[in-house]
Scaffold this active site. Structure first.
Site, short mmCIF file in Angstrom:
data_model
loop_
_atom_site.label_atom_id
_atom_site.label_comp_id
_atom_site.label_asym_id
_atom_site.label_seq_id
_atom_site.Cartn_x
_atom_site.Cartn_y
_atom_site.Cartn_z
N CYS A 130 1.44 3.18 -2.48
CA CYS A 130 1.36 2.20 -1.38
C CYS A 130 2.07 2.70 -0.13
O CYS A 130 1.77 2.25 0.96
CB CYS A 130 1.93 0.85 -1.82
SG CYS A 130 3.73 0.71 -1.70
N CYS A 166 6.88 -5.70 -5.54
CA CYS A 166 7.46 -4.93 -4.45
C CYS A 166 8.97 -5.10 -4.53
O CYS A 166 9.47 -6.22 -4.50
CB CYS A 166 6.95 -5.41 -3.09
SG CYS A 166 7.72 -4.54 -1.69
N CYS A 226 17.39 4.95 16.26
CA CYS A 226 16.61 4.96 15.03
C CYS A 226 15.86 6.27 14.86
O CYS A 226 15.04 6.41 13.96
CB CYS A 226 15.62 3.78 15.02
SG CYS A 226 14.39 3.85 16.32
#
Length: 572
Positions: free
Chosen positions: A174, A256, A526
Site C-alpha cells: 500500500c 492500518c 521537513c
C-alpha cells in the site's frame, strides 16, 4: 440533511487531478503546516522519483576494479541492463524516500566495458543481499523490486501489517509505511543519517546532528487519513490506498497500523455500504463514477471523530436501486457511518459531504455540506509548563497529522527559542500556515505576528487565537517579501520562526531575513536537503548554528523527518 454549505476553490482541473487531496498515495502527508495540505514541487526531488543526493559518491565505494586491474564483483552481460532482468546486489543504505540504495557493477558487451549503475531497491534494507528485478532505468539509475531476499539484513524484522510488502503481491504494497520491516530504533538512526548526508552534500559536514526524538509508541499515531475509492487489480470496487508508483489501482485495506484500530475497522464497513448501494468509483480516464475519497479525522486528545465523504458533483447517480439522487445517497451514508461506528463501539461527532466540482475552463471547487454533529473537530495541544491550546479543525484546515509528536516538536521550538512565560519578546512567524507554531509561542511572548500567503489559513489562525483567548497575536495574509517591505517594514523582532514548505526558503526570503537581521532564528524543516541549502545561505548572511540540529520523528515507519535548526546572528 443540514443546508450548511461551504465552497472552496482549489485551482484548475488539471492541477487537482494529479493528487488525491491532502494525503498522498503513500498515505503520508508532507507534515508542513499549510492550509491546503498540498505537497508542493520542491525543486529537490525530481519527477523520476530520484532525489538529487541519491547514489552520490559521498562514501567509499569500490568502482568494480581492484588496484591490480582485476575486476571484482562484476557481472558480464551482452548489453546494458534491460527491464525484467535479474541481478544480485547488496543494499548499502536508504535514500530520502526509504528506498534501498545499491550498486551494480557490470562488464557490457564483447569488449567487457566496465559500468556501474546505481540501483534503487523498493523494500530493500541496509545489509540485505537480494535478487532484484529491473523495472526501469532512468538517468542511469536502475529502479527495481525485490524478487528474493537471499540474505536478510540483521536489522530486518517481521512487519506488523498484512499489507506491507512488494506491490506485485496481492493485498500488499500500500505504500503507507515503507520502513515497517526495520526496527524502530534503526529507523531513527537512518533518519539521522539522512540529515547528516544532506549537510555533507552542502559542505556542512561539521554540523552536529542530535539523536532523533522518537515516538514513545510508534503505532496508531495519525489523527487523519484519506482513503481513495477505486478498483483493485481484479477491477472490483476498493477503498484504501494506492500502491506506491501505481496511479490507478487501489488496495483495499483491512487494517492500518498508522491510524487507529477504529479506522481499520471503519474503512471496510464503508466499503461494504458502497458495494451494497452499487456505487461506482470516479475514474479519471472516463470522467465517470461517483465516489472519490473517504477522510477520517480523530482528536487524539479529545476523542472526537470526523468523517468526510467526497464525491463528484453528479446530482443523479446510478445505484443498485436505479437512478438515485446524490442527496439521498449522502443521507444513506450518514446512516451507514453511524451504524459502522456503533458496531465498532465508537461514535462520530461530525459528518461532512464534499462535492468535487470539476468543469472544463472553470476553477475546480469543493462544495462541502455539514450533515451531522459539530461543524468542526476539536483537538488539544499540550505544551511545556502545563499550558494547553484548543484548536477547531474544519474539513479543509490543515493540522499536524501526529498530535502527540507535534507537541514534542513545538515544545522543542519553545525551548530553543528561550522564551520565558510572559516575556517581552516580539516574535515573527513566517510561512505560518494555520498559525500553530505562532499560537504555541504566544503564551511565552509579548506579541506574535504571523505571515501566510493563503487567506483561508489566516482566517483559521485568527479564529483559533480567539477561542484560546490569546491577545497580542496578529496574522497577515500575503506574500512575506512584500509584507516585510510594507506593513512590517522597520519593525524589530527578537525571534523569527520559519516553517517553509518542502522547497524550503526562496533565495529572496533568505535576503529578506538577512535584512531583517533578527538576533535569533528558528528554522523548522521537513526536507533535510532544502534545509542544508538554506543553512549555507544563512551562514553567509551572518548566522551561526547554536548547538546541534534537532530531528523530531513525526512519521514513524516512513522516511520523513522534521528538523529544528536554531540560528543566532553573529555580533558585528
Amino acid at each position: 440533511m443540514s443546508p450548511d454549505k461551504s465552497v472552496v476553490e482549489i485551482g484548475p482541473l488539471d492541477e487537482v487531478d494529479q493528487a488525491d487531496g491532502v494525503d498522498r498515495a503513500d498515505g503520508v502527508s508532507d507534515g508542513v503546516d499549510r492550509a491546503d495540505g498540498v505537497d508542493r514541487a520542491d525543486g529537490v526531488d525530481r519527477a523520476d522519483g530520484v532525489s538529487d543526493d541519491v547514489l552520490t559518491d559521498d562514501v567509499d565505494h569500490a568502482d568494480g576494479v581492484s588496484d591490480d586491474g582485476v575486476t571484482s564483483g562484476v557481472v558480464a552481460i551482452p548489453r546494458r541492463p534491460q527491464k525484467g532482468q535479474n541481478f544480485e546486489v547488496v543494499v548499502e543504505r536508504l535514500d530520502a524516500k526509504g528506498q534501498g540504495e545499491a550498486w551494480l557493477r557490470v562488464a557490457v558487451g564483447p569488449q567487457g566495458q566496465l559500468k556501474r549503475y546505481g540501483v534503487l531497491v523498493r523494500k530493500g534494507l541496509p545489509g540485505d543481499r537480494v535478487r532484484i528485478r529491473v523495472d526501469a532505468i532512468k538517468r542511469g539509475v536502475i529502479e527495481a523490486g525485490v524478487e528474493e531476499v537471499l540474505e536478510p539484513s540483521e536489522r530486518r524484522i517481521e512487519p506488523r501489517c498484512r499489507h506491507f510488502g512488494q506491490r506485485e503481491e496481492p493485498g500488499r504494497g500500500c505504500g503507507g509505511c515503507t520502513l515497517q520491516s526495520l526496527e524502530y530504533v534503526d529507523q531513527l538512526e537512518v533518519k539521522r543519517g539522512l540529515i547528516a548526508r544532506a549537510m555533507k552534500g552542502a559542505g556542512l559536514e561539521r554540523l552536529e546532528v542530535a539523536p532523533v526524538l522518537g515516538h514513545v509508541d510508534p503505532w496508531y499515531y495519525r489523527n487523519k487519513m484519506e482513503f481513495s475509492f477505486g478498483t483493485d487489480r481484479e477491477d472490483k470496487l476498493s477503498l484504501g490506498l494506492r500502491p506506491a508508483g501505481w496511479r490507478r489501482e487501489v488496495l483495499a485495506l483491512s487494517e492500518c497500523h498508522l491510524s487507529s484500530p477504529f479506522v481499520s475497522g471503519f474503512v471496510p464497513l464503508i466499503l461494504g455500504w458502497a458495494e451494497r448501494m452499487g456505487l461506482e468509483p470516479y475514474h479519471y480516464g472516463r470522467n465517470a463514477g461517483f465516489l472519490r475519497t473517504l477522510t477520517v479525522r480523530e482528536g487524539k486528545r479529545t476523542g472526537e471523530r470526523m468523517v468526510e465523504l467526497t464525491t463528484t458533483a453528479d446530482e443523479i447517480v446510478m445505484s443498485a436501486e436505479g437512478l438515485t439522487s446524490a442527496e439521498g445517497l449522502a443521507s444513506s451514508f450518514v446512516k451507514a457511518a453511524h451504524a459502522a461506528a456503533k458496531a465498532l463501539g465508537g461514535v462520530l461527532t461530525s459528518i461532512h459531504w464534499t462535492q468535487h466540482v470539476a468543469l472544463k475552463k472553470e476553477r475546480t471547487r469543493l462544495v462541502t455540506r455539514h450533515l451531522y454533529g459539530k461543524p468542526a473537530l476539536h483537538e488539544e495541544m499540550r505544551l511545556p509548563g502545563g499550558h494547553k491550546l484548543r484548536f477547531e479543525i474544519n474539513p479543509r484546515a490543515f493540522f499536524q497529522p501526529n498530535t502527540l509528536q507535534a507537541e514534542v516538536l513545538y515544545g522543542e521550538v519553545i525551548k530553543t527559542a528561550k522564551l520565558a512565560r510572559g516575556s517581552a519578546a516580539r516574535v515573527l512567524d513566517l510561512y505560518c500556515g494555520t498559525g500553530t507554531i505562532g499560537l504555541c509561542l504566544a503564551p511565552y511572548a509579548a506579541s506574535v505576528v504571523g505571515v501566510e500567503l493563503v487567506e483561508d489559513a489566516v482566517e483559521n489562525a485568527r479564529h483559533n487565537a480567539r477561542i484560546n483567548g490569546l491577545g497580542g497575536v496578529t496574522f497577515f495574509a500575503g506574500d512575506a517579501g512584500k509584507l516585510l517591505k510594507s506593513e512590517l517594514a522597520g519593525q524589530p523582532f527578537d525571534l523569527v520562526v520559519v516553517d517553509p514548505p518542502r522547497s524550503g526558503l526562496m533565495p529572496e526570503a533568505v535576503a529578506h531575513l538577512s535584512a531583517l537581521a533578527p538576533p535569533r532564528l528558528v528554522y523548522v524543516s521537513c526536507n533535510p536537503v532544502a534545509l542544508a541549502r538554506d543553512l549555507a545561505g544563512l551562514f553567509k548572511a551572518g548566522y551561526t548554528l547554536e548547538g546541534a540540529l534537532q530531528p523530531v520523528d513525526l512519521f514513524p515507519h516512513t522516511p520523513h523527518v522534521e528538523t529544528i535548526a536554531t540560528l543566532v546572528r553573529a555580533e558585528v
